[in-house]
Design an enzyme around this catalytic site. Structure first.
Site, mmCIF file in Angstrom:
data_model
loop_
_atom_site.group_PDB
_atom_site.id
_atom_site.type_symbol
_atom_site.label_atom_id
_atom_site.label_comp_id
_atom_site.label_asym_id
_atom_site.label_seq_id
_atom_site.Cartn_x
_atom_site.Cartn_y
_atom_site.Cartn_z
ATOM 1 N N GLY A 124 0.660 -1.345 -0.134
ATOM 2 C CA GLY A 124 0.031 -0.081 -0.031
ATOM 3 C C GLY A 124 0.802 1.298 0.111
ATOM 4 N N GLY A 162 3.313 2.362 -10.666
ATOM 5 C CA GLY A 162 3.596 3.527 -9.850
ATOM 6 C C GLY A 162 3.075 4.634 -10.674
ATOM 7 N N ASP A 163 3.149 4.719 -11.863
ATOM 8 C CA ASP A 163 2.731 5.810 -12.798
ATOM 9 C C ASP A 163 1.221 5.822 -12.614
ATOM 10 O OD1 ASP A 163 5.355 6.440 -13.415
ATOM 11 O OD2 ASP A 163 5.281 5.149 -15.173
#
Length: 309
Positions: free
Chosen positions: A227, A255-256
Site C-alpha cells: 500500500g 507506480g505511474d
C-alpha cells in the site's frame, strides 16, 4: 479544474522472460510486445482514464516510434502540447520475469531535448489546478515548470523518479511528493547525510515520511503490495493505506498509474487519504494486465473495484 503533466514519452519494447538475466548471461524470451510508455506518458494517460481533463507537455521525434504514442494519447482524450523534434523518440527496453518483476533501460532520445518552456506551455501550467512532474526529462525544465506553477497558485505534485539529487529550490515549489520506499530512503539521505539507511518496513515508512515532510508539505510513500503511507505537515501521525492483494502479471507502470489516478482524484476532491485509496485500487488493477499504458484502468473500473475490495 484541470491537470497538466510534463514528462517523458517512450515506446516500450517488452520482453517476457522466465527470469531476468545475470550480468553476462543470455536468456531466451518467451514473448515480445511493444507498447506506449514513459513515466510522463503513463501518468497523463492514467489521469485521463481516471476522469480528469488533462494536457501533456512532452517531446517526440518525427520517427515511426512516435506514431503509436500519439494515437494512444488521442484515444485517451489527452490534450497535447507535444513538440516534434529531430531526435529519435524515447524508447525503453523492459524485461518482465515470471513473477512479474521487471528491469528497465531507457534511451531518453527526444525527452532529453525538452528544454525551455514556451509561452503556450507556461500558460497551460499557470491555468491548471494541478501540475504533475517526474524526473525523466531535464531537471532545469522540471524546476522551471514547478517554479512557474508555484507562482501561479497551481498545486505541484512531484513523483521523484528516477531518483536524483534534487535542488532545494525544486523541493520548495513542491506541494506533494510521491516516492517509493527506495527513492524515499535515498532522498532522505540526500537531505540528511548523517542519517543511517535502514530497510523500509511499513512502520519505518511512517517515520521516513515524517523525515521527508520537513522539506515538503505532504508526502506519499508507496510500498508496492503493502500500500502507501500518507503524511502531511502539521499532522502528528501518518496514515497507512493498505494494499489490495492481487495476482500480479506485470508491475510495469503501476507506480505511474498510482500517480495519475491520485492526481485525478485530487482534481475532484482535496481529500488526500481518499485519493490515495483510489490510486491504490488503480495500481492493483494495473498489475493484473501486461504493459504500461494497456494496463491503466478507467475510472469506472477503479470505482467498481473499490466497491468490492
Amino acid at each position: 479544474m484541470s491537470v497538466v503533466v510534463l514528462g517523458s514519452a517512450n515506446l516500450d519494447l517488452v520482453y517476457a522472460v522466465d527470469r531476468i538475466p545475470s550480468p553476462g548471461e543470455t536468456v531466451l524470451a518467451t514473448g515480445f510486445a511493444s507498447y506506449p510508455g514513459g513515466k510522463g506518458n503513463n501518468q497523463v494517460t492514467a489521469v485521463a482514464r481516471a476522469g480528469a481533463d488533462v494536457t501533456f507537455i512532452a517531446a517526440l521525434g518525427t520517427d515511426a516510434a512516435a506514431d503509436p504514442l500519439l494515437t494512444s494519447l488521442r484515444t485517451a482524450g489527452v490534450h497535447d502540447l507535444i513538440r516534434r523534434i529531430d531526435e529519435p523518440t524515447g524508447t525503453a527496453l523492459i524485461t518482465v520475469d515470471a513473477s512479474a518483476e521487471n528491469t528497465i533501460v531507457v534511451n531518453s532520445g527526444a525527452n532529453a531535448q525538452l528544454i525551455g518552456l514556451t509561452d503556450a506551455e507556461l500558460s497551460a501550467i499557470g491555468e491548471a489546478s494541478f501540475l504533475l512532474l517526474q524526473l525523466e526529462t531535464p531537471l532545469p525544465t522540471v524546476l522551471d515548470a514547478a517554479r512557474h506553477a508555484k507562482a501561479a497558485g497551481t498545486y505541484v505534485v512531484l513523483n521523484a523518479a528516477p531518483i536524483r539529487t534534487l535542488p532545494q529550490e525544486l523541493l520548495d515549489a513542491v506541494d506533494l511528493l510521491i516516492v517509493n520506499e527506495h527513492e524515499a530512503d535515498l532522498l532522505a539521505s540526500q537531505l540528511d547525510p548523517t542519517r543511517t539507511s535502514v530497510p523500509v518496513t511499513a512502520d519505518e515508512a511512517a517515520r521516513l515520511a515524517g523525515e521527508l515532510v520537513r522539506s515538503v508539505p505532504a508526502v506519499i510513500l508507496t510500498l508496492g503490495p503493502e500500500g502507501a503511507v500518507v503524511r502531511e505537515r502539521g499532522s502528528d501521525t501518518a496514515t497507512h493505506v493498505p494494499g489490495i492483494r492481487v495476482t500480479a502479471v506485470d508491475t510495469t507502470g503501476a507506480g505511474d498509474t498510482f500517480c495519475g489516478a491520485l492526481v485525478a482524484a485530487l482534481d475532484r476532491s482535496p481529500d488526500l487519504d481518499d485519493a490515495t485509496r483510489f490510486a491504490t485500487a488503480a495500481a492493483a488493477l494495473s498489475v493484473q494486465r501486461a504493459g504500461a499504458v494497456p494496463s491503466i484502468p478507467l475510472e469506472k473500473e477503479i470505482t467498481d473495484f473499490r466497491a468490492t475490495h
